[in-house]
Design a protein around this motif. Structure first.
Motif, PDB file in Angstrom:
ATOM      1  N   MET A 166     -15.949   5.064 -12.570  1.00 52.09           N
ATOM      2  CA  MET A 166     -15.488   4.601 -11.452  1.00 52.09           C
ATOM      3  C   MET A 166     -14.023   4.034 -11.726  1.00 52.09           C
ATOM      4  SD  MET A 166     -17.546   2.217  -8.647  1.00 52.09           S
ATOM      5  CE  MET A 166     -17.692   3.251  -7.282  1.00 52.09           C
ATOM      6  N   THR A 167     -13.299   4.479 -10.633  1.00 51.62           N
ATOM      7  CA  THR A 167     -11.943   3.942 -10.680  1.00 51.62           C
ATOM      8  C   THR A 167     -11.377   2.802  -9.696  1.00 51.62           C
ATOM      9  OG1 THR A 167     -10.942   5.829  -9.465  1.00 51.62           O
ATOM     10  CG2 THR A 167     -11.129   5.971 -11.937  1.00 51.62           C
ATOM     11  N   THR A 168     -10.374   2.186  -9.995  1.00 51.58           N
ATOM     12  CA  THR A 168     -10.041   1.190  -8.682  1.00 51.58           C
ATOM     13  C   THR A 168      -9.198   1.690  -7.972  1.00 51.58           C
ATOM     14  OG1 THR A 168     -10.521  -0.653 -10.303  1.00 51.58           O
ATOM     15  CG2 THR A 168      -8.835  -1.103  -8.566  1.00 51.58           C
ATOM     16  N   HIS A 169      -9.128   1.522  -6.619  1.00 52.59           N
ATOM     17  CA  HIS A 169      -8.411   2.040  -5.579  1.00 52.59           C
ATOM     18  C   HIS A 169      -7.086   1.423  -5.362  1.00 52.59           C
ATOM     19  CE1 HIS A 169      -7.282   3.984  -1.721  1.00 52.59           C
ATOM     20  NE2 HIS A 169      -7.350   3.027  -1.188  1.00 52.59           N
ATOM     21  N   VAL A 170      -5.945   1.929  -5.185  1.00 58.35           N
ATOM     22  CA  VAL A 170      -4.657   1.072  -4.759  1.00 58.35           C
ATOM     23  C   VAL A 170      -4.788   1.010  -3.306  1.00 58.35           C
ATOM     24  CG1 VAL A 170      -2.403   1.377  -4.923  1.00 58.35           C
ATOM     25  CG2 VAL A 170      -3.476   2.212  -6.703  1.00 58.35           C
ATOM     26  N   ALA A 171      -5.082  -0.113  -2.818  1.00 60.40           N
ATOM     27  CA  ALA A 171      -5.299  -0.553  -1.359  1.00 60.40           C
ATOM     28  C   ALA A 171      -3.903  -0.331  -0.767  1.00 60.40           C
ATOM     29  CB  ALA A 171      -5.695  -1.895  -1.368  1.00 60.40           C
ATOM     30  N   ASP A 172      -2.821  -0.989  -1.207  1.00 60.62           N
ATOM     31  CA  ASP A 172      -1.678  -0.631  -0.557  1.00 60.62           C
ATOM     32  C   ASP A 172      -0.446  -0.914  -1.479  1.00 60.62           C
ATOM     33  OD1 ASP A 172      -0.973  -3.583  -0.905  1.00 60.62           O
ATOM     34  OD2 ASP A 172      -2.548  -3.735   0.667  1.00 60.62           O
ATOM     35  N   CYS A 173       0.853  -0.351  -0.968  1.00 60.11           N
ATOM     36  CA  CYS A 173       1.908  -0.467  -1.969  1.00 60.11           C
ATOM     37  C   CYS A 173       3.144  -0.833  -1.005  1.00 60.11           C
ATOM     38  CB  CYS A 173       2.306   0.788  -2.587  1.00 60.11           C
ATOM     39  SG  CYS A 173       3.948   0.751  -3.311  1.00 60.11           S
ATOM     40  N   SER A 174       3.586  -2.067  -1.190  1.00 59.50           N
ATOM     41  CA  SER A 174       4.718  -2.227  -0.167  1.00 59.50           C
ATOM     42  C   SER A 174       6.256  -2.097  -1.096  1.00 59.50           C
ATOM     43  CB  SER A 174       4.834  -3.793   0.060  1.00 59.50           C
ATOM     44  OG  SER A 174       4.732  -4.701  -1.114  1.00 59.50           O
ATOM     45  N   VAL A 175       6.388  -1.334  -1.800  1.00 58.60           N
ATOM     46  CA  VAL A 175       7.510  -0.767  -2.358  1.00 58.60           C
ATOM     47  C   VAL A 175       8.057   0.593  -1.717  1.00 58.60           C
ATOM     48  CG1 VAL A 175       8.791   0.022  -4.561  1.00 58.60           C
ATOM     49  CG2 VAL A 175       6.710  -1.640  -4.743  1.00 58.60           C
ATOM     50  N   THR A 176       8.723   0.328  -0.716  1.00 66.09           N
ATOM     51  CA  THR A 176       9.237   1.288   0.179  1.00 66.09           C
ATOM     52  C   THR A 176       9.973   2.385  -0.514  1.00 66.09           C
ATOM     53  OG1 THR A 176      10.918   0.278   1.063  1.00 66.09           O
ATOM     54  CG2 THR A 176       8.757   0.159   2.228  1.00 66.09           C
ATOM     55  N   ASN A 177      10.770   2.160  -1.526  1.00 68.25           N
ATOM     56  CA  ASN A 177      11.597   2.978  -2.215  1.00 68.25           C
ATOM     57  C   ASN A 177      11.054   3.736  -3.262  1.00 68.25           C
ATOM     58  OD1 ASN A 177      11.693   0.662  -3.633  1.00 68.25           O
ATOM     59  ND2 ASN A 177      13.470   1.273  -4.476  1.00 68.25           N
ATOM     60  N   CYS A 178       9.805   3.729  -3.438  1.00 71.12           N
ATOM     61  CA  CYS A 178       9.206   4.544  -4.446  1.00 71.12           C
ATOM     62  C   CYS A 178       8.802   6.119  -3.921  1.00 71.12           C
ATOM     63  CB  CYS A 178       7.715   4.089  -4.645  1.00 71.12           C
ATOM     64  SG  CYS A 178       6.989   5.042  -5.925  1.00 71.12           S
TER      65      CYS A 178
END
Length: 94
Positions: free
Chosen positions: A1-13
């Motif tokens: 089982m893996t961990t979900h990336v809930a959000d990313c606030s790095v808009t320039n990625c």
């Protein structure tokens, strides 16, 4: 089982799509006492998969409280600006 990336606030990625990560998986890297998203790419071109939201594929921060045999066991991961352009904000030193 893996961990979900809930959000990313790095808009320039290049993998960021309206605060969602569209990489198939991210790698958490960095240095001791600091965890960064090693999947961060800033080339001005949108990439990733259109419907897949990322999980943590591997975590290189063995001193993180959530790390279990190089896998993240946090309930979810948040990525955002920090010391580097993209840091794992869920990182917690043991």
């Amino acid at each position: 089982m893996t961990t979900h990336v809930a959000d990313c606030s790095v808009t320039n990625c290049s993998f960021n799509d309206h605060s969602n990560c569209n990489a198939a998986a991210i790698t958490v890297g960095g240095a001791e006492d600091h965890a960064s998203c090693a999947t961060f790419i800033d080339i001005g071109v949108h990439g990733g998969l259109p419907k897949v939201l990322a999980d943590v594929g591997a975590c290189q921060r063995t001193e993180c409280a959530h790390n279990d045999h190089l896998m993240c066991k946090a309930a979810e991961v948040h990525v955002g600006p920090g010391v580097d352009n993209a840091d794992c904000l869920t990182y917690a030193h043991r």
